[in-house]
Enzyme design. Structure first.
Site, mmCIF file in Angstrom:
data_model
loop_
_atom_site.group_PDB
_atom_site.id
_atom_site.type_symbol
_atom_site.label_atom_id
_atom_site.label_comp_id
_atom_site.label_asym_id
_atom_site.label_seq_id
_atom_site.Cartn_x
_atom_site.Cartn_y
_atom_site.Cartn_z
ATOM 1 N N HIS A 104 -2.256 5.692 2.064
ATOM 2 C CA HIS A 104 -3.420 5.001 2.642
ATOM 3 C C HIS A 104 -4.616 5.941 2.735
ATOM 4 O O HIS A 104 -5.355 5.919 3.717
ATOM 5 C CB HIS A 104 -3.096 4.451 4.040
ATOM 6 C CG HIS A 104 -2.057 3.389 4.056
ATOM 7 N ND1 HIS A 104 -2.370 2.058 4.161
ATOM 8 C CD2 HIS A 104 -0.708 3.448 3.952
ATOM 9 C CE1 HIS A 104 -1.256 1.352 4.142
ATOM 10 N NE2 HIS A 104 -0.235 2.169 4.005
ATOM 11 N N ASP A 164 3.141 5.924 6.858
ATOM 12 C CA ASP A 164 3.953 4.812 6.369
ATOM 13 C C ASP A 164 3.557 4.447 4.934
ATOM 14 O O ASP A 164 2.509 4.824 4.448
ATOM 15 C CB ASP A 164 3.785 3.590 7.274
ATOM 16 C CG ASP A 164 2.363 3.051 7.289
ATOM 17 O OD1 ASP A 164 1.420 3.849 7.196
ATOM 18 O OD2 ASP A 164 2.192 1.828 7.377
ATOM 19 N N GLU A 165 4.423 3.737 4.280
ATOM 20 C CA GLU A 165 4.157 3.183 2.962
ATOM 21 C C GLU A 165 3.634 4.225 1.966
ATOM 22 O O GLU A 165 2.632 4.018 1.290
ATOM 23 C CB GLU A 165 3.172 2.009 3.058
ATOM 24 C CG GLU A 165 3.654 0.898 3.963
ATOM 25 C CD GLU A 165 2.611 -0.161 4.227
ATOM 26 O OE1 GLU A 165 3.008 -1.243 4.674
ATOM 27 O OE2 GLU A 165 1.413 0.083 4.006
ATOM 28 N N VAL A 166 4.310 5.339 1.885
ATOM 29 C CA VAL A 166 3.916 6.379 0.941
ATOM 30 C C VAL A 166 4.571 6.076 -0.407
ATOM 31 O O VAL A 166 5.759 6.292 -0.603
ATOM 32 C CB VAL A 166 4.314 7.787 1.455
ATOM 33 C CG1 VAL A 166 3.936 8.848 0.435
ATOM 34 C CG2 VAL A 166 3.641 8.061 2.797
#
Length: 180
Positions: free
Chosen positions: A100, A153-155
């Site tokens: 992100h 998160d969400e790497v």
């Protein structure tokens, strides 16, 4: 009447990285938090969509903001933190990283894997850690709370495996894309 909060941490998140809000609106939000007995303003200030935080140590970071009119200056942050404190509300900032982080690439393209593959940040260059270090050091001055949130998160590591220099760095450091 025994009227006290059940939990010591009672927070609400406001995402100004994806939806810019003026300082006045943020203050109204903080005032409403205190009326509802919330005591934590989780300020999601940096994400892929926008880097609206002006930093003295990273002057090009705001190039990742929606516009240069949609930014928070150090003075704005200090004003918001002081206002929140006056209303019994802590301010915990969130700087989403290493995923992100596309907005970081606008001001500092060298910390991203490539111009077409921008997330997560590039771990193979020391410049990435220099930028993160400056952000953390300056945020410590701006935000009074002992906590901050780094997302994490969400790497999605596809950019890492698609970039030769990062693949080499992962091999040398015994990382793989799944575990990194």
């Amino acid at each position: 009447v025994d009227d006290r909060p059940r939990f010591p941490h009672r927070g609400v998140l406001l995402d100004t990285a994806r939806h810019y809000h003026s300082v006045t609106t943020i203050k109204q939000f903080i005032r409403s938090l205190s009326h509802a007995k919330f005591n934590v303003f989780h300020w999601h200030i940096v994400d892929s969509q926008s880097f609206p935080l002006q930093l003295k140590s990273l002057p090009d970071a705001v190039k990742g903001a929606y516009t240069l009119d949609d930014i928070y200056t150090p003075s704005d942050v200090q004003d918001i933190v002081a206002y929140a404190k006056l209303h019994g509300v802590r301010v915990i900032p969130e700087f989403d990283t290493p995923g992100h982080a596309k907005s970081w690439c606008t001001g500092y393209p060298e910390i991203c894997p490539s111009s077409t593959c921008t997330e997560p940040l590039n771990p193979a260059t020391n410049k990435t850690f220099d930028v993160i270090g400056k952000l953390l050091a300056e945020s410590k001055e701006l935000f009074e709370d002992e906590f901050l949130h780094l997302g994490g998160d969400e790497v999605d590591t596809k950019c890492w495996t698609a970039t030769a220099s990062i693949r080499k760095w992962m091999s040398l450091n015994k990382f793989n894309a799944r575990d990194a």
